[in-house]
Write an enzyme that holds these catalytic residues in place. Structure first.
Site, mmCIF file in Angstrom:
data_model
loop_
_atom_site.group_PDB
_atom_site.id
_atom_site.type_symbol
_atom_site.label_atom_id
_atom_site.label_comp_id
_atom_site.label_asym_id
_atom_site.label_seq_id
_atom_site.Cartn_x
_atom_site.Cartn_y
_atom_site.Cartn_z
ATOM 1 N N GLU A 83 9.018 1.051 11.457
ATOM 2 C CA GLU A 83 9.976 2.199 11.619
ATOM 3 C C GLU A 83 9.508 3.290 11.473
ATOM 4 O O GLU A 83 8.689 3.741 10.670
ATOM 5 C CB GLU A 83 10.766 1.780 10.246
ATOM 6 C CG GLU A 83 12.306 2.375 10.139
ATOM 7 C CD GLU A 83 12.286 3.696 9.793
ATOM 8 O OE1 GLU A 83 12.348 4.621 10.767
ATOM 9 O OE2 GLU A 83 11.976 4.007 8.615
ATOM 10 N N LYS A 141 0.817 -1.196 0.071
ATOM 11 C CA LYS A 141 0.001 0.043 0.059
ATOM 12 C C LYS A 141 0.899 1.461 0.202
ATOM 13 O O LYS A 141 1.488 1.649 0.968
ATOM 14 C CB LYS A 141 -0.878 -0.008 1.245
ATOM 15 C CG LYS A 141 -1.877 1.131 0.916
ATOM 16 C CD LYS A 141 -2.641 1.848 2.321
ATOM 17 C CE LYS A 141 -1.843 2.711 3.050
ATOM 18 N NZ LYS A 141 -1.812 3.769 2.299
#
Length: 492
Positions: free
Chosen positions: A259, A185
């Site tokens: 992250e 995505k």
């Protein structure tokens, strides 16, 4: 800038790459991709719905459980990955330029990160998986145990807009090497470039369903996070979004790597060289117009040399060349979007209304009347408790903070919710190393900050969970299985 509805360009992306085919969307919603440097229409892209995400997840599950990918050897996967890398390399120049137009990244940076790095990572993980032992046999009390590494399954990869090609491949390359299938995505802010990955994957002969690409907003993206056929989420983005994703993955007992953001510190020690600092400031603090999670936007300077360091940082900021990111002479392009420009300007207002001292910059450049440009801005006399020192700006706004001795510098650097990056600047590398070892951060540089693709990358505290890059990244996409066998396995 408002763009007239109904306009189209040759860069339009109105279909999704699902199950090896270009597929019409289930919904009718689209967005207009706007060029960061001009404010003009770049292309129109379809926005996916939950139904599109569902189709992609089902294709990925079928490719894993019933298709050829789930039964490939490491050598077979490596061969496909190298063809994938070759296909990306032939598109590298055009892809780099497209990303620069989308998010304002200077072309001299986009060429390596959006052109060379994705292909390089595919080749690196192809080499690694060929030499990576996926099974080992250990003696046990009952004979032998076969310890086997298997793919974690279907991976939902959610990537941001700042380094879209590189950060997508941080996830795709090790996932493919491990034998996983993927639903990617991309971010709506870089709506167009991800589909180059689909074209290259198709050309390389990646089996249908192994890589699926659906552009979607946050609502549809949440469908991917919670989809019952997805086994793992790999996310790069804001800490706020990461909290929500982590909470949902925890509820579902689903693996994830996150992250996230940063508010990293560059510590200039009292024996540091300002010429060395000047040479390394771009990588440390201004790379990609400071739209980088590792940006060291807190610069800690010793009181004994404080004015000297402030002058060096301000001089560097003034020396950056603002302009068209496609011009190789440009060292600071625009912000990625009008909304993001306004966010950065708001933080500049926060600094101006604090006790900090504005040294240079402070607004939009007077000589550029188009696009989303902001002047590189430096504030001095910032207290580490200030909002400007604690919150991630994600733009070229630097806070210079004074300290007295090494212990105080370490305390200030660690006085942050984040722990992603950092640097220490000293004429004595052993001294710098000793300080670096005391900083709670996932990565840190000595007299520079150069990302090493062969070493693990990630953060501590609110900067995330898990590591990408290096051989360690493969562990994110593998599960361990212990098979209790007879002693004869020890002789095989």
């Amino acid at each position: 800038m408002t763009v007239m509805p109904g306009l189209r360009t040759e860069l339009d992306r109105t279909r999704f790459f699902i199950d090896g085919k270009w597929t019409e969307p289930h919904g009718a919603e689209t967005l207009q991709a706007i060029e960061a440097a001009t404010g003009e229409l770049l292309g129109v892209a379809a926005l996916g719905t939950g139904a599109d995400i569902d189709a992609a997840a089902r294709a990925a599950r079928t490719a894993l459980d019933e298709g050829p990918w789930g039964h490939t050897t490491a050598a077979e996967r490596a061969a496909v990955m190298r063809r994938f890398a070759d296909a990306l390399s032939t598109r590298a120049e055009a892809t780099s330029a497209l990303v620069s137009r989308e998010n304002g990244m200077p072309i001299t940076l986009s060429n390596p990160f959006n052109g060379a790095v994705p292909a390089g990572l595919l080749r690196m993980y192809a080499d690694l998986i060929e030499d990576f032992p996926l099974e080992s046999v250990r003696p046990s009390s009952s004979g032998a145990t076969i310890v086997r590494r298997e793919p974690v399954g279907v991976v939902g990869a959610i990537v941001p807009w700042n380094y879209p090609q590189a950060l997508a491949m941080f996830k795709i390359a090790p996932a493919l090497a491990a034998g996983c299938t993927i639903v990617l995505k991309p971010s709506p802010e870089t709506a167009l470039d991800a589909y180059v990955l689909g074209e290259a994957a198709d050309e390389a002969g990646l089996p249908p369903g192994v890589l699926n690409i659906v552009l979607a907003d946050r609502d549809a993206g949440s469908t991917l996070v919670s989809h019952p056929l997805v086994d793992k989420i790999a996310f790069t983005g804001s800490t706020a979004a990461g909290r929500s994703i982590g909470a949902e993955c925890g509820r579902l007992i689903r693996r994830c790597t996150l992250e996230l953001g940063g508010k990293s510190a560059a510590i200039f020690l009292d024996d540091g060289d300002t010429d060395t600092l000047h040479a390394g400031l771009y990588n440390a603090s201004f790379m990609n117009n400071s739209q980088t999670c590792t940006t060291q936007s807190r610069i800690l300077a010793p009181r004994s040399r404080y004015d000297e360091v402030v002058d060096a940082v301000a001089s560097f900021a003034r020396g950056l060349t603002l302009g068209n990111p496609l011009d190789p002479s440009t060292t600071c392009g625009p912000m990625a979007s009008e909304a993001h420009l306004n966010r950065v300007l708001n933080y500049i207002d926060v600094g101006c209304n604090s006790n900090a001292r504005l040294v240079t910059g402070g607004g939009c450049p007077a000589d550029i009347d188009h696009g989303w440009f902001v002047e590189p801005t430096v504030f001095a006399d910032v207290d580490n408790s200030d909002q400007l020192a604690q919150e991630e700006v994600f733009g070229p706004v630097i806070a210079v903070i004074p300290y007295t001795d090494d212990d105080e510098a370490v305390r200030i650097a660690n006085d942050s919710a984040y722990g992603l990056a950092g640097s220490v600047w000293s004429a004595d590398e052993d001294r710098a190393l000793a300080v670096a070892r005391r900083i709670r951060t996932g990565t840190i540089g000595l007299n520079n900050y150069n990302l090493d693709l062969g070493a693990p990358f990630g953060g501590m505290k609110d900067s995330g969970i898990g590591r990408e890059l290096g051989p360690e990244a493969l562990d994110n996409y593998l599960e361990y299985k212990s098979i209790y066998a007879s002693a004869r396995q020890l002789g095989d």
